[in-house]
Enzyme design. Structure first.
Site, PDB file in Angstrom:
ATOM      1  N   ARG A 128      -3.271   1.174  -4.977  1.00  0.00           N
ATOM      2  CA  ARG A 128      -2.543   0.125  -5.822  1.00  0.00           C
ATOM      3  C   ARG A 128      -2.440  -0.757  -4.759  1.00  0.00           C
ATOM      4  O   ARG A 128      -2.044  -1.010  -3.855  1.00  0.00           O
ATOM      5  CB  ARG A 128      -0.900   0.837  -5.887  1.00  0.00           C
ATOM      6  N   ARG A 172       6.324   9.216   3.786  1.00  0.00           N
ATOM      7  CA  ARG A 172       7.382   9.371   2.681  1.00  0.00           C
ATOM      8  C   ARG A 172       6.897  10.866   1.945  1.00  0.00           C
ATOM      9  O   ARG A 172       8.121  11.537   1.662  1.00  0.00           O
ATOM     10  CB  ARG A 172       6.876   8.290   1.623  1.00  0.00           C
TER      11      ARG A 172
END
Length: 226
Positions: A128, A172
């Site tokens: 992204r 994460r």
């Protein structure tokens, strides 16, 4: 017009980048459930400068996690206001303590767990790129810019958010797994956990849709007759 036959309460779980936002939007649209996102509620309270909002803002400003009991109070007070509404809860509970706090207030009928391989999520997130001034998002795999590294409209350079760097994504995902494992076990032991595995949201979605159609026939009938 016929009212809803059943109040149906469901929680959706999935790692960052698992397609949870897309699936939540489709569930809300297809079944008329009210979509409650903990992140949206948190932001709304901070903007409205409520007591809880100010408390949460001070935690965030100091780089601290918002305490369990504060998040629980925020979500549970919102749920108390919509007792006769069918809802989909997204982003809560994230810990065992939060799951128990939710159970003390209402029964959860079903927990939808999106199980997407971490390797797939890693590839999805790290490909992204963003044009910061406009917020336009590109994905190297399925929505690439016309010229590599440049925004289609302005020609300005694209950047990768810190959140989407490979190191941050890996961290994460590990954090998510460690934190939510007890929550998944908790709901599995109660017999309400339903896991949907796959690598593509569009292939997972029909299974989620079919499951909810079986689970909430009252809502389907009501929508058909509305």
């Amino acid at each position: 017009m016929m009212g809803l036959q059943t109040v149906f309460r469901t929680v959706i779980m999935g790692a960052p980048g698992s397609g949870k936002g897309t699936v939540s939007a489709r569930i809300a649209q297809s079944f008329g459930l009210k979509h409650l996102s903990s992140g949206d509620l948190l932001r709304a309270n901070i903007e409205a400068k409520t007591d809880l909002g100010l408390l949460m803002k001070s935690c965030i400003d100091q780089g601290q996690l918002v305490p369990d009991d504060v998040i629980s109070r925020l979500i549970l007070s919102s749920l108390r206001g919509i007792k006769q509404t069918s809802w989909l809860l997204d982003g809560f509970p994230r810990t065992g303590a939060q799951a128990e706090a939710l159970d003390a207030v209402c029964d959860v009928d079903s927990v939808i767990n999106l199980d997407v391989p971490f390797q797939t999520i890693r590839e999805r997130l790290t490909s992204r790129w963003v044009h910061l001034p406009s917020g336009r998002v590109y994905n190297i795999d399925f929505n690439p810019p016309k010229k590599p590294g440049l925004d289609d409209v302005t020609g300005e350079p694209l950047v990768q958010r810190d959140d989407d760097s490979p190191e941050t994504v890996s961290r994460r995902l590990k954090d998510y797994e460690r934190q939510t494992q007890p929550v998944l076990e908790y709901y599995r032991s109660k017999g309400v956990l339903e896991t949907f595995s796959g690598t593509e949201t569009n292939k997972i979605w029909p299974h989620v849709h079919a499951f909810l159609t079986r689970k909430i026939p009252g809502i389907q009938q009501a929508m058909g007759k509305a």
